[in-house]
Enzyme design. Structure first.
Site, PDB file in Angstrom:
ATOM      1  CB  THR A 161      -0.834   0.062   1.302  1.00 47.01           C
ATOM      2  OG1 THR A 161      -1.581  -1.119   1.439  1.00 47.01           O
ATOM      3  CG2 THR A 161      -1.767   1.260   1.338  1.00 47.01           C
ATOM      4  NE  ARG A 189      -7.736  -8.659   0.725  1.00 47.00           N
ATOM      5  CZ  ARG A 189      -6.766  -7.785   0.958  1.00 47.00           C
ATOM      6  NH1 ARG A 189      -6.508  -6.828   0.104  1.00 47.00           N
ATOM      7  NH2 ARG A 189      -6.053  -7.859   2.053  1.00 47.00           N
ATOM      8  N   GLY A 191      -9.227  -4.851   1.526  1.00 46.87           N
ATOM      9  CA  GLY A 191      -8.278  -4.984   2.632  1.00 46.87           C
ATOM     10  C   GLY A 191      -8.465  -3.897   3.672  1.00 46.87           C
ATOM     11  CG  ASP A 192      -4.925  -2.585   5.621  1.00 42.39           C
ATOM     12  OD1 ASP A 192      -4.661  -3.335   4.673  1.00 42.39           O
ATOM     13  OD2 ASP A 192      -4.201  -1.622   5.948  1.00 42.39           O
ATOM     14  CB  THR A 211       1.658  -0.456   4.350  1.00 45.99           C
ATOM     15  OG1 THR A 211       1.930  -1.366   3.280  1.00 45.99           O
ATOM     16  CG2 THR A 211       2.944  -0.217   5.105  1.00 45.99           C
ATOM     17  N   GLY A 214      -3.720  -6.917   4.911  1.00 52.24           N
ATOM     18  CA  GLY A 214      -4.916  -6.228   5.356  1.00 52.24           C
ATOM     19  C   GLY A 214      -5.743  -6.971   6.386  1.00 52.24           C
TER      20      GLY A 214
HETATM   21  N1  GLY Z   1      -2.712  -3.505   2.918  1.00 50.00           N
HETATM   22  C1  GLY Z   1      -3.191  -3.780   1.641  1.00 50.00           C
HETATM   23  C2  GLY Z   1      -4.206  -4.810   1.600  1.00 50.00           C
HETATM   24  O1  GLY Z   1      -4.204  -5.731   2.406  1.00 50.00           O
HETATM   25  O2  GLY Z   1      -5.044  -4.768   0.731  1.00 50.00           O
END
Ligand code: GLY
Length: 278
Positions: A161, A189, A191-192, A211, A214
């Site tokens: 990220t 999907r 992520g975070d 980063t 996620g």
């Molecule tokens: N940190 C990026 C993701 O998991 O999508």
């Protein structure tokens, strides 16, 4: 004094350090010209999204269906936030997140996010690159390989990220994040990165961006955890170190944070990052 921290993602190497430097320079220029912390992080993350070596914007990873689906977010020390998830067909998802911030909503995803982007002036754009297609082919080849650990799997991919956090001269703070997701992900999907409290958090005590993997970052509600340490008066470097310290090395994580007392950056893997002040 104003401060800006930028990173190219957990796993990113020195090879892309010039990318971090370019984003930092662009963001600092915004601050130098009187722009605020929000404008600075948006500028920095936009530069990183436009760098094809990064896993964000142009150059984003492809999901297992061969499509780009991007996540991005922005949040500031007044508690304003905007986020997009599983967004496709735009050049700069972080700018769409900024537009979401102007609405009564916090988070738009999928088809609705695409429609919102078009209605707010973002033209159709194909963010997939040949490099991202080759990376997906490598991932699929590795999955097919009974042995695993093939030559292809040893090649480093892009970071997880990209992100930035800033405090301007007026003490206003902001963070922004953008990603193409992880290397093996199902369509849909998220992520975070766009999840407030997980991949990003900001409030009067500071601004934090995360980063890494996620799913683990969401479980830990990591950015809010780090923010709570800032709220207790902890130094941002210590807050980031403690945030990263709870993860084993097999779970790569990185953090950046700014507060009135300074800034911090920490990772348990490689992470190309840079900071600067004006
Ligand atoms: N940190 C990026 C993701 O998991 O999508």
């Amino acid at each position: 004094m104003a401060v800006l921290v930028v990173h190219c993602g957990a796993h990113s190497t020195e090879e892309v350090l010039d990318g971090a430097e370019g984003a930092l320079t662009a963001g600092l220029q915004v601050l130098r010209q009187g722009g605020d912390a929000l404008e600075a992080v948006l500028r920095a993350v936009t530069v990183l999204e436009d760098d094809q070596r990064m896993n964000a914007g142009t150059g984003s990873r492809l999901n297992l269906a061969g499509e780009v689906e991007m996540d991005a977010s922005v949040m500031d020390s007044r508690g304003q936030a905007g986020a997009v998830g599983a967004l496709s067909g735009v050049k700069n998802p972080v700018l769409v997140a900024r537009e979401v911030m102007r609405t009564p909503h916090l988070f738009l995803a999928g088809e609705g996010a695409v429609r919102f982007a078009r209605e707010t002036g973002f033209p159709e754009y194909d963010a997939a690159t040949s490099r991202a297609r080759r990376e997906l082919e490598r991932v699929e080849a590795k999955q097919r390989s009974a042995l695993g650990g093939s030559e292809a799997s040893e090649k480093p991919g892009p970071g997880e990220t990209v992100g930035a956090a800033a405090r301007d001269e007026g003490g206003y703070m902001a963070a922004a994040n953008s990603t193409g997701g992880i290397s093996i992900q199902l369509p849909g999907r998220v992520g975070d990165t766009p999840v407030i409290g997980a991949g990003i958090y900001a409030g009067p005590a500071g601004a934090v961006a995360a980063t890494g993997i996620g799913e683990e970052i969401i479980r830990a509600v990591l950015s809010k955890q780090v923010y709570d340490r800032l709220l207790e008066g902890k130094d941002p470097q210590m807050a980031c170190d403690e945030g990263v310290g709870q993860f084993p090395s097999g779970i790569p994580v990185g953090l950046i944070a700014v507060a009135s007392s300074g800034f911090g950056a920490a990772t348990n893997t490689r992470m190309a990052w840079r900071s600067g002040q004006v």
